[in-house]
Design a protein around this motif. Structure first.
Motif, PDB file in Angstrom:
ATOM      1  N   UNK A  25     -14.149  15.432  -9.575  1.00 35.22           N
ATOM      2  CA  UNK A  25     -13.797  14.116 -10.248  1.00 35.22           C
ATOM      3  C   UNK A  25     -14.914  12.959  -9.772  1.00 35.22           C
ATOM      4  N   UNK A  26     -14.955  13.002  -8.767  1.00 33.46           N
ATOM      5  CA  UNK A  26     -15.808  12.049  -7.991  1.00 33.46           C
ATOM      6  C   UNK A  26     -17.155  12.139  -8.431  1.00 33.46           C
ATOM      7  N   UNK A  27     -17.512  13.431  -8.520  1.00 37.94           N
ATOM      8  CA  UNK A  27     -18.983  13.759  -8.899  1.00 37.94           C
ATOM      9  C   UNK A  27     -19.138  13.321 -10.529  1.00 37.94           C
ATOM     10  N   UNK A  28     -18.345  13.777 -11.192  1.00 40.76           N
ATOM     11  CA  UNK A  28     -18.364  13.322 -12.672  1.00 40.76           C
ATOM     12  C   UNK A  28     -18.529  11.859 -13.043  1.00 40.76           C
ATOM     13  N   UNK A  29     -17.825  11.068 -12.271  1.00 42.49           N
ATOM     14  CA  UNK A  29     -17.737   9.570 -12.308  1.00 42.49           C
ATOM     15  C   UNK A  29     -19.138   9.093 -11.822  1.00 42.49           C
ATOM     16  N   UNK A  30     -19.533   9.423 -10.887  1.00 35.42           N
ATOM     17  CA  UNK A  30     -20.802   9.157 -10.302  1.00 35.42           C
ATOM     18  C   UNK A  30     -22.013   9.488 -11.299  1.00 35.42           C
ATOM     19  N   UNK A  31     -21.946  10.545 -11.748  1.00 33.99           N
ATOM     20  CA  UNK A  31     -22.941  11.058 -12.830  1.00 33.99           C
ATOM     21  C   UNK A  31     -22.940  10.266 -13.996  1.00 33.99           C
ATOM     22  N   UNK A  32     -21.793   9.925 -14.445  1.00 35.74           N
ATOM     23  CA  UNK A  32     -21.725   9.188 -15.679  1.00 35.74           C
ATOM     24  C   UNK A  32     -22.135   7.538 -15.279  1.00 35.74           C
ATOM     25  N   UNK A  33     -21.945   7.208 -14.075  1.00 35.20           N
ATOM     26  CA  UNK A  33     -22.288   5.684 -13.819  1.00 35.20           C
ATOM     27  C   UNK A  33     -23.868   5.435 -13.683  1.00 35.20           C
ATOM     28  N   UNK A  34     -24.465   6.687 -13.390  1.00 35.54           N
ATOM     29  CA  UNK A  34     -25.971   6.546 -13.667  1.00 35.54           C
ATOM     30  C   UNK A  34     -26.563   6.013 -15.046  1.00 35.54           C
ATOM     31  N   UNK A  79     -23.112  -1.555 -17.641  1.00 32.06           N
ATOM     32  CA  UNK A  79     -22.636  -2.146 -16.223  1.00 32.06           C
ATOM     33  C   UNK A  79     -21.021  -2.370 -16.263  1.00 32.06           C
ATOM     34  N   UNK A  80     -20.446  -2.518 -16.930  1.00 32.66           N
ATOM     35  CA  UNK A  80     -19.142  -2.639 -17.117  1.00 32.66           C
ATOM     36  C   UNK A  80     -18.393  -1.426 -16.702  1.00 32.66           C
ATOM     37  N   UNK A  81     -19.015  -0.430 -16.838  1.00 32.40           N
ATOM     38  CA  UNK A  81     -18.084   0.903 -16.536  1.00 32.40           C
ATOM     39  C   UNK A  81     -17.435   0.888 -15.074  1.00 32.40           C
ATOM     40  N   UNK A  82     -16.158   1.247 -15.086  1.00 34.47           N
ATOM     41  CA  UNK A  82     -15.499   1.385 -13.818  1.00 34.47           C
ATOM     42  C   UNK A  82     -14.927   2.910 -13.597  1.00 34.47           C
ATOM     43  N   UNK A  83     -15.730   3.183 -12.742  1.00 31.96           N
ATOM     44  CA  UNK A  83     -15.194   4.769 -12.411  1.00 31.96           C
ATOM     45  C   UNK A  83     -13.892   4.884 -11.626  1.00 31.96           C
TER      46      UNK A  83
END
Length: 327
Positions: free
Chosen positions: A222-231, A235-239
């Motif tokens: 789950x943490x990997x998925x949100x990190x990849x999306x954040x790239x 800018x307002x995306x909140x993992x």
């Protein structure tokens, strides 16, 4: 008479011819049979060698699988250790800080005792502060000891041993350990953790070490998925990673959801297959979800499903029966 002799002679000639032909056919059949036997023996040797090669290939594959499984477990263990180190460091920092302050308080008390005009109220205040610090030192030292005891308990417990476990506490503990393990690698990681634990859950019988491995794998994914999306996200995306438990009629449900990249529909049905991974080469063995699926379904008689929408979210849903499996 001559006619009879001629007929008999003719019959004998025909009989000799047939006998000769039969002998030739027998010899031909014998030669063909020998050739067939030789060919079968040759093919048998070829098949035998092919079988040996196949057995060797299977053994090689099994050895490779065991090495990859071991690698996967070591990778999970590394994440776990990083989280444990952080969890232990926090209470130890409190112990060190309060110890230093307490030493200063003792010095102030000693100085006050040496004065001819002692301030009793100040001494009482200093002693009160010292007592509070000692309580805090004891509390945080106990927290560090509890973490160590818990990890030792998990490491000593056989993977096939079932025990009554507070699933809410186990889930919360592994969520923190996974997040701290992630933060230990990258201090800039920022992810909102949302938890909703059913207070009516109580204790259920399970294999804590194995369930912990499943939870750790799901949290890390789950943490990997949100990190990849954040790239690539705005800018307002909140993992965000959301974890919940719920008591059902004859089972308990665990949900792990992230608002990361999601899983494309074309590969959704493959994610529980051994060695299948969506991560780049070198970043995943493709065994985490496969092992987790086996632990839940085969080891605990439960179910493991996934809901996802590409680009939006992924949610893993685990159900574990609340009654023990039959022996």
């Amino acid at each position: 008479m001559n006619k009879v002799v001629k007929e008999v002679s003719k019959s004998l000639s025909i009989a000799e011819f047939k006998l000769s032909r039969t002998e030739k056919e027998k010899r031909t059949v014998s030669v063909l049979l020998e050739e067939t036997i030789d060919e079968l023996q040759r093919k048998s040797l070829v098949l035998e060698q092919a079988n040996i090669n196949l057995i060797q290939a299977i053994n090689t594959v099994k050895a490779t699988q065991e090495q990859l499984i071991h690698k996967e477990k070591l990778a999970s263990l590394g994440e776990l250790m990083a989280g444990i180190a952080h969890e232990i460091q926090n209470p130890l920092n409190f112990v060190n800080n309060f110890s230093e302050v307490s030493a200063e308080l003792v010095t102030e008390i000693e100085e006050e005792l040496q004065k001819p005009d002692r301030d009793v109220e100040l001494e009482t205040e200093l002693l009160t502060d010292l007592r509070k610090n000692l309580y805090k030192i004891n509390h945080h030292g106990g927290r560090a000891s509890a973490i160590v005891r818990g990890m030792l308990d998990h490491s000593r417990t056989s993977t096939s041993e079932r025990r009554l476990i507070n699933l809410n506490a186990l889930t919360d503990e592994y969520l923190r350990l996974a997040y701290h393990g992630l933060r230990a690698k990258d201090k800039n990681v920022n992810c909102e953790l949302v938890t909703s634990f059913d207070t009516h859950l109580g204790e259920i019988e399970l294999m804590p070490q194995e369930i912990g491995r499943v939870l750790l794998n799901l949290f890390n994914n789950a943490f990997y998925a949100v990190q990849e999306k954040q790239k690539t996200a705005p800018v307002d995306y909140q993992p965000t990673v959301t974890v919940s438990t719920q008591l059902l009629s004859q089972a308990v449900e665990i949900r792990v959801k992230d608002n990361g990249m999601g899983i494309p529909a074309t590969i959704k049905d493959k994610i529980f297959q051994p060695f299948f991974t969506t991560k780049p080469t070198g970043e995943g063995t493709g065994l985490g979800l496969s092992l987790s699926y086996d632990i839940i379904t085969k080891g605990h008689g439960g179910t493991m499903e996934v809901r996802t929408e590409s680009g939006l979210f992924t949610e893993f849903i685990i159900t574990l029966p609340t009654s023990p499996l039959p022996a």
